[in-house]
Motif scaffolding. Structure first.
Motif: not given
Length: 191
Positions: A80-84
């Motif tokens: 879902h393109r959540e990035q860390i």
């Protein structure tokens, strides 16, 4: 040359053995494309140098991916393109590992910038494909109450894929820790 016919080494000219490539020290593993499905029993395949360096490696069916470069810079992204963590950018400005639509993609032209990556299965099976049409499938679960994690490791000029299994209830953070990933937060890379 001495009278006895022996040749002595010249001073200052020590014999330096040629470097041994890391690929030559690997145990035998099936070539990628020869095994249509990876399982708990048949968990490892290796891409040849050509498959490891041309085009992109596509992994379908993931819920997330994580990566690490040779300097141990790490990052992760969900489908879902959540990035860390830190994105590893290629010279062309693209992420080395990321998503295109719902497929996780590794840009193989720049694979020397990659040390390793992992791909966490979603609800169904994973499929892996290279530019030449070679492919493999991996069940989303390698056992009751388990979730599949596909690991990718660069060894010299080749890539190795391995199907692993973790408890199904683990979140991405627990999976990263299990495989030794610590996200590099706030790291800015200068070129």
């Amino acid at each position: 040359m001495h009278d006895d016919g022996l040749t002595l080494p010249r001073p200052g000219r020590a014999h330096v053995p040629a470097p041994v490539p890391p690929e030559s020290r690997l145990y035998p593993a099936p070539a990628f494309g020869t095994r249509p499905e990876l399982s708990a029993r048949d968990a490892v395949v290796r891409l040849n140098p050509r498959q490891s360096a041309i085009g992109s490696l596509f992994v379908t069916g993931t819920r997330g991916t994580a990566w690490e470069d040779p300097s141990r810079i790490t990052g992760a992204q969900s489908v879902h393109r959540e990035q860390i963590g830190t994105v590893v950018q290629t010279p062309g400005g693209r992420p080395l590992v990321g998503y295109v639509n719902r497929d996780a993609v590794v840009v193989l032209r720049h694979m020397r910038q990659l040390r390793r990556a992992l791909f966490i299965a979603g609800a169904g099976p994973l499929t892996v494909q290279t530019f030449d049409g070679a492919a493999a499938a991996i069940a989303g679960s390698l056992g009751e109450g388990r979730r599949t994690v596909l690991t990718l490791q660069r060894i010299g000029s080749i890539l190795e894929l391995r199907a692993e299994s973790v408890p199904a209830e683990w979140d991405d953070g627990q999976i990263w820790r299990e495989f030794g990933f610590t996200m590099t937060i706030g790291f800015v890379r200068r070129r």
